[in-house]
Design a protein around this motif. Structure first.
Motif, short mmCIF file in Angstrom:
data_model
loop_
_atom_site.label_atom_id
_atom_site.label_comp_id
_atom_site.label_asym_id
_atom_site.label_seq_id
_atom_site.Cartn_x
_atom_site.Cartn_y
_atom_site.Cartn_z
N GLY A 81 -34.15 2.46 3.19
CA GLY A 81 -34.21 1.17 2.51
C GLY A 81 -33.67 0.04 3.33
N SER A 82 -32.88 0.33 4.36
CA SER A 82 -32.39 -0.67 5.29
C SER A 82 -31.62 -1.78 4.58
CB SER A 82 -33.54 -1.21 6.11
OG SER A 82 -33.08 -1.96 7.20
N ALA A 83 -31.84 -3.04 5.00
CA ALA A 83 -31.04 -4.16 4.51
C ALA A 83 -31.09 -4.26 3.00
CB ALA A 83 -31.53 -5.46 5.14
N TYR A 84 -32.22 -3.97 2.40
CA TYR A 84 -32.35 -4.02 0.95
C TYR A 84 -31.33 -3.13 0.27
CZ TYR A 84 -34.31 -2.30 -3.48
OH TYR A 84 -34.48 -1.88 -4.78
N THR A 85 -31.25 -1.88 0.71
CA THR A 85 -30.31 -0.92 0.13
C THR A 85 -28.87 -1.32 0.39
OG1 THR A 85 -31.90 0.88 0.40
CG2 THR A 85 -29.60 1.50 0.12
N TYR A 86 -28.57 -1.74 1.61
CA TYR A 86 -27.19 -2.05 1.97
C TYR A 86 -26.64 -3.23 1.18
CZ TYR A 86 -28.69 0.85 5.89
OH TYR A 86 -29.21 1.86 6.66
N ARG A 88 -27.83 -4.35 -1.70
CA ARG A 88 -27.80 -3.96 -3.11
C ARG A 88 -26.53 -3.18 -3.44
NH1 ARG A 88 -31.54 0.35 -3.69
NH2 ARG A 88 -29.69 1.68 -3.62
N GLU A 89 -26.17 -2.24 -2.58
CA GLU A 89 -25.02 -1.38 -2.86
C GLU A 89 -23.69 -2.08 -2.57
OE1 GLU A 89 -25.11 1.60 -4.25
OE2 GLU A 89 -27.29 1.49 -4.39
N SER A 90 -23.66 -2.95 -1.58
CA SER A 90 -22.38 -3.54 -1.16
C SER A 90 -22.07 -4.87 -1.84
CB SER A 90 -22.35 -3.75 0.35
OG SER A 90 -23.33 -4.68 0.75
N PRO A 93 -27.19 -5.99 -6.81
CA PRO A 93 -28.59 -5.56 -6.82
C PRO A 93 -29.59 -6.70 -6.76
CG PRO A 93 -27.33 -4.31 -8.43
CD PRO A 93 -26.42 -5.39 -7.91
N ASN A 94 -29.30 -7.82 -7.43
CA ASN A 94 -30.25 -8.93 -7.40
C ASN A 94 -30.35 -9.56 -6.01
OD1 ASN A 94 -30.67 -8.50 -10.09
ND2 ASN A 94 -29.59 -10.32 -10.80
N LEU A 95 -29.20 -9.69 -5.34
CA LEU A 95 -29.23 -10.21 -3.98
C LEU A 95 -29.92 -9.22 -3.05
CD1 LEU A 95 -28.46 -12.42 -2.00
CD2 LEU A 95 -26.25 -11.31 -1.67
N GLY A 96 -29.68 -7.93 -3.28
CA GLY A 96 -30.36 -6.90 -2.50
C GLY A 96 -31.87 -7.02 -2.64
N PHE A 97 -32.32 -7.28 -3.88
CA PHE A 97 -33.75 -7.45 -4.09
C PHE A 97 -34.28 -8.62 -3.27
CE2 PHE A 97 -37.06 -9.96 -6.08
CZ PHE A 97 -38.09 -9.03 -6.18
N MET A 98 -33.57 -9.75 -3.28
CA MET A 98 -34.04 -10.94 -2.56
C MET A 98 -34.08 -10.69 -1.06
SD MET A 98 -35.07 -13.12 -4.65
CE MET A 98 -35.45 -14.29 -3.33
N VAL A 99 -33.08 -9.98 -0.53
CA VAL A 99 -33.08 -9.65 0.90
C VAL A 99 -34.26 -8.72 1.21
CG1 VAL A 99 -31.83 -8.47 2.74
CG2 VAL A 99 -30.63 -10.04 1.22
N LYS A 451 -29.20 -7.04 -14.18
CA LYS A 451 -29.39 -6.66 -12.79
C LYS A 451 -30.71 -5.92 -12.62
CE LYS A 451 -24.40 -5.99 -12.03
NZ LYS A 451 -23.37 -4.99 -11.67
N VAL A 452 -31.20 -5.96 -11.40
CA VAL A 452 -32.34 -5.12 -11.07
C VAL A 452 -31.92 -3.67 -11.21
CG1 VAL A 452 -33.96 -4.46 -9.25
CG2 VAL A 452 -33.26 -6.83 -9.49
#
Length: 475
Positions: A81-86, A88-90, A93-99, A451-452
């Motif tokens: 998942g790369s940047a999306y996963t990182y 989202r987890e750190s 989730p919503n910011l992870g989705f946007m990235v 959240k997503v």
């Protein structure tokens, strides 16, 4: 009663852990397309005022800091998942989705870049054949290979990569011999390839922004975290990919710059089209005549095909992660074929998108890719700070402060230097795509009130990950 592991990925399939360290590094280098240094050499030489290796050196420094951040966060969150996963987890989730949404630009469009380069090679060889035929044939061939097997994709990628690197070594040897006999700069040692009186830092940063898309392969290897034989090899694979790829780019661009001190050699009669399109065939012709032009073009073809395989496979897995999170429709995007063990819907979708390559230019697509890439690089650096220094509280000793705050902060600032030099077309297209993502996020989160949906880490995605055991009656 016996116990049986039940895969929870939609469709019942799982990914397989069958990729070793060098297989992953090979996929990363293949993704980076070593010969792309020749394809973009003309436009980068023009924009930097003939200091292409300086642009690669600046980009490499930025990528090394970012690669270290990728290695740290990939070891802590060993999921595809790369940047999306990182993010989202750190962070959230919503910011992870946007990235992830923004990063889709570079992941989805890089296969299109490979398609454009292949099309330009084949057009030069067969000018009477309509260009769209090459695009269609290329997309069908690459999609079919990745559809059937990931192990086969890795093996084919490695063969193509080795051939292209061997030809690049021959190219360097030919150019060195020509420099020693007085061609070009007539020397093999010169600081002029990195710095001269007519060079500005702004021009070098502009060039670095252009070439940074060449390094995308190092972060793409994180997509194979769930197919690595041992997840612990991922940080090493990431750093090796950056260093080896950066070294190849530096050497090739350095000798090319000495051999061709003035980019106008690639624009006969002032025709800018020769610079904006791939300059690889021109370089091959000027260095070794028609025969070597054919050989270098073949190497470029193989390297681009290897990148096409690796990039196509990577984005298919990113869509898989977003699909099984139900951020994208799970039934389609989260599906893994039980027979081929590949995310077949995503693979076919990326192949269909690549068909859109026909009307675009290499320069425009590269500009859009850089927008998505720099978004991902920036937020991965920030994720290291968020995960280790804030969530895990690792900020009390000098070593922790340096590793988890200072280093990623430097990576963020260096990436910011490239941000301010993005092409206007990249900003316009990228911001438009980001706004569309924000609207979609507002819809699926009911006006940002929730959240997503996040991925349950207990779900099985490979035969070796955590699984839910269910009893099976053997009677």
């Amino acid at each position: 009663m016996a116990e049986k592991t039940k895969p929870l990925a939609h469709g019942g399939g799982t990914l397989r852990r069958n990729l070793g360290l060098w297989a992953i590094v090979g996929l990363g280098l293949g993704y980076m397309t070593p010969t792309v240094v020749f394809d973009t050499f003309g436009m980068v030489a023009r924009d930097t005022n003939n200091v292409v290796p300086a642009a690669y050196l600046v980009a490499l420094v930025v990528m090394v800091f970012t690669a270290i951040s990728y290695g740290k966060i990939a070891s802590a969150i060993p999921s595809a998942g790369s940047a999306y996963t990182y993010v989202r987890e750190s962070i959230h989730p919503n910011l992870g989705f946007m990235v992830g949404w923004t990063s889709l630009i570079d992941y989805v469009l890089l296969p299109m870049v490979n398609c454009l380069i292949i099309k330009s090679y084949l057009e030069a060889m067969f000018p009477d054949v309509p260009a769209w035929i090459w695009v269609v044939l290329y997309c069908i061939a690459v999609t079919s290979v990745i559809y059937m097997t990931m192990r086969g994709t890795s093996n084919l990628n490695m063969i193509l990569l080795v051939f292209s690197i061997v030809v690049m070594v021959v190219f360097v040897a030919l150019v060195v011999a020509q420099l020693m006999r007085g061609d070009g700069a007539a020397t093999i040692l010169s600081v002029g390839a990195f710095l001269h009186d007519d060079v500005t830092m702004g021009a070098v940063l502009t060039g670095a922004t252009i070439v940074c898309f060449s390094f995308i392969g190092f972060d793409a290897v994180t997509m194979y975290a769930e197919e690595a034989k041992d997840p612990k090899i991922m940080p090493k694979a990431i750093l090796l990919t950056v260093i080896l790829g950066g070294g190849i780019f530096l050497v090739a661009s350095y000798v090319s710059q000495l051999r061709f001190p003035d980019w106008n050699e690639f624009a006969p009669g002032g025709d800018m089209q020769f610079v904006e399109d791939s300059t690889l065939p021109i370089i091959g012709d000027l260095v070794g005549g028609n025969v070597f032009m054919a050989v270098l073009t073949a190497a470029g073809f193989c390297a681009t095909l290897a990148s096409g395989l690796a990039s196509h496979a990577s984005v298919s897995r990113m869509l898989l992660v977003m699909g099984r999170n139900n951020v994208l429709p799970q039934r389609a995007f989260g599906y893994i074929n039980t027979r081929t063990h590949t995310p077949t819907f995503n693979i076919v979708l990326v192949g269909a998108i690549s068909l859109l390559a026909i009307p675009f230019t290499l320069e425009l697509i590269a500009a859009w890719i850089n927008y998505g890439a720099l978004i991902a690089f920036t937020f991965v650096n920030i994720s290291v700070i968020a995960w280790f220094a804030i969530r895990k509280g690792m900020r009390h000793t000098p070593r922790e402060i340096f590793s988890y705050i200072v280093m990623p902060a430097i990576g963020t600032l260096l990436t910011g230097l490239l941000w301010v030099n993005l092409h206007p077309d990249a900003l316009i297209g990228g911001i438009t795509w980001t706004i569309l993502g924000l609207i979609y996020l507002a819809v699926i989160t009911k006006g940002f009130r929730k959240k997503v949906v996040a991925f349950d880490e207990n779900q099985a995605v490979t035969g070796y990950n955590k699984v839910v055991k269910v009893p099976v009656d053997e009677s």
